[in-house]
Design an enzyme around this catalytic site. Sequence first.
Site, PDB file in Angstrom:
ATOM      1  N   LYS A  48       0.852  -1.208   0.000  1.00 42.85           N
ATOM      2  CA  LYS A  48       0.000   0.000   0.000  1.00 42.85           C
ATOM      3  C   LYS A  48       0.879   1.247   0.000  1.00 42.85           C
ATOM      4  O   LYS A  48       0.402   2.348   0.287  1.00 42.85           O
ATOM      5  CB  LYS A  48      -0.874   0.039   1.265  1.00 42.85           C
ATOM      6  CG  LYS A  48      -1.861  -1.078   1.386  1.00 42.85           C
ATOM      7  CD  LYS A  48      -2.809  -0.822   2.564  1.00 42.85           C
ATOM      8  CE  LYS A  48      -2.203  -1.236   3.877  1.00 42.85           C
ATOM      9  NZ  LYS A  48      -3.080  -0.967   5.028  1.00 42.85           N
ATOM     10  N   LYS A  50       2.963   1.999   2.271  1.00 49.92           N
ATOM     11  CA  LYS A  50       2.981   2.494   3.646  1.00 49.92           C
ATOM     12  C   LYS A  50       4.196   1.915   4.366  1.00 49.92           C
ATOM     13  O   LYS A  50       4.344   0.681   4.427  1.00 49.92           O
ATOM     14  CB  LYS A  50       1.682   2.074   4.340  1.00 49.92           C
ATOM     15  CG  LYS A  50       1.407   2.775   5.641  1.00 49.92           C
ATOM     16  CD  LYS A  50      -0.001   2.469   6.110  1.00 49.92           C
ATOM     17  CE  LYS A  50      -0.332   3.188   7.385  1.00 49.92           C
ATOM     18  NZ  LYS A  50      -1.735   3.027   7.756  1.00 49.92           N
TER      19      LYS A  50
HETATM   20  N1  CTP Z   1      -7.935   5.521  15.031  1.00 51.86           N
HETATM   21  C1  CTP Z   1      -8.783   6.295  15.844  1.00 51.86           C
HETATM   22  N2  CTP Z   1      -8.397   7.559  16.213  1.00 51.86           N
HETATM   23  C2  CTP Z   1      -7.209   8.070  15.807  1.00 51.86           C
HETATM   24  C3  CTP Z   1      -6.347   7.288  14.989  1.00 51.86           C
HETATM   25  C4  CTP Z   1      -6.742   6.014  14.622  1.00 51.86           C
HETATM   26  O1  CTP Z   1      -9.865   5.844  16.222  1.00 51.86           O
HETATM   27  N3  CTP Z   1      -6.888   9.298  16.159  1.00 51.86           N
HETATM   28  C5  CTP Z   1      -8.370   4.204  14.610  1.00 51.86           C
HETATM   29  C6  CTP Z   1      -8.485   4.087  13.106  1.00 51.86           C
HETATM   30  O2  CTP Z   1      -9.692   4.668  12.659  1.00 51.86           O
HETATM   31  C7  CTP Z   1      -8.415   2.602  12.909  1.00 51.86           C
HETATM   32  C8  CTP Z   1      -7.460   2.146  14.042  1.00 51.86           C
HETATM   33  O3  CTP Z   1      -7.398   3.240  14.968  1.00 51.86           O
HETATM   34  O4  CTP Z   1      -9.674   2.000  13.106  1.00 51.86           O
HETATM   35  C9  CTP Z   1      -6.088   1.798  13.536  1.00 51.86           C
HETATM   36  O5  CTP Z   1      -5.704   2.891  12.745  1.00 51.86           O
HETATM   37  P1  CTP Z   1      -4.289   3.158  12.118  1.00 51.86           P
HETATM   38  O6  CTP Z   1      -4.437   3.410  10.677  1.00 51.86           O
HETATM   39  O7  CTP Z   1      -3.306   2.168  12.579  1.00 51.86           O
HETATM   40  O8  CTP Z   1      -3.957   4.550  12.901  1.00 51.86           O
HETATM   41  P2  CTP Z   1      -3.704   6.005  12.350  1.00 51.86           P
HETATM   42  O9  CTP Z   1      -3.122   6.775  13.492  1.00 51.86           O
HETATM   43  O10 CTP Z   1      -4.935   6.564  11.709  1.00 51.86           O
HETATM   44  O11 CTP Z   1      -2.564   5.748  11.256  1.00 51.86           O
HETATM   45  P3  CTP Z   1      -2.254   6.506   9.882  1.00 51.86           P
HETATM   46  O12 CTP Z   1      -2.017   7.943  10.213  1.00 51.86           O
HETATM   47  O13 CTP Z   1      -1.023   5.789   9.362  1.00 51.86           O
HETATM   48  O14 CTP Z   1      -3.476   6.293   9.013  1.00 51.86           O
END
Ligand code: CTP
Length: 156
Positions: A48, A50
Amino acid sequence: MITRQKRIITYGTFDMFHIGHLNLLKRLKSMADTVIVAVSTDEFNLGKNKKTIIPFEQRIKIVECIKYVDMVIPEKSWEQKVEDIKKYDVDIFAIGKDWEGKFDFLKEYCEVVYLDRTSGISSTKLKKSLKTLLSIPHDELLKAFDILETLRKDLE
Ligand code: CTP
């Protein structure tokens, strides 16, 4: 009467584990008896485009130790969700609202819910802050730390 225990599943990267992740997992535990978390592998993330800071082996260990989590599995592909839901007899598929609507096709197999995210924090934000910090020349950083240390001592 014996009621069957509810099982919930979620998928995510959980890089640089933060309060948004913790809030989500706590919420999941309040919705079901068994919380299953599929943590994305480094190979799946690379597909992806990432790149994580924390390797898969550490991310999955961290998630496994969270008291709201009952079981962890690797997330290796987009296609595994239907198979996981059937294999683990899942009642609810839950994920943050950043994915709203994207997994509605799973409604054929279980309940699908999109949960509010914790505002102001994400792994992307943390990575950006780290990058900014690392871009500051070493001697300037040391000067800044000296100033902070002086301020701290003044406050004692
Ligand atoms: N999540 C959340 N609140 C945040 C960040 C993440 O509820 N502030 C949730 C996402 O919606 C997802 C889960 O945590 O269901 C795992 O998300 P992940 O993608 O690992 O975290 P992110 O911090 O959003 O990472 P990225 O910035 O790489 O997208």
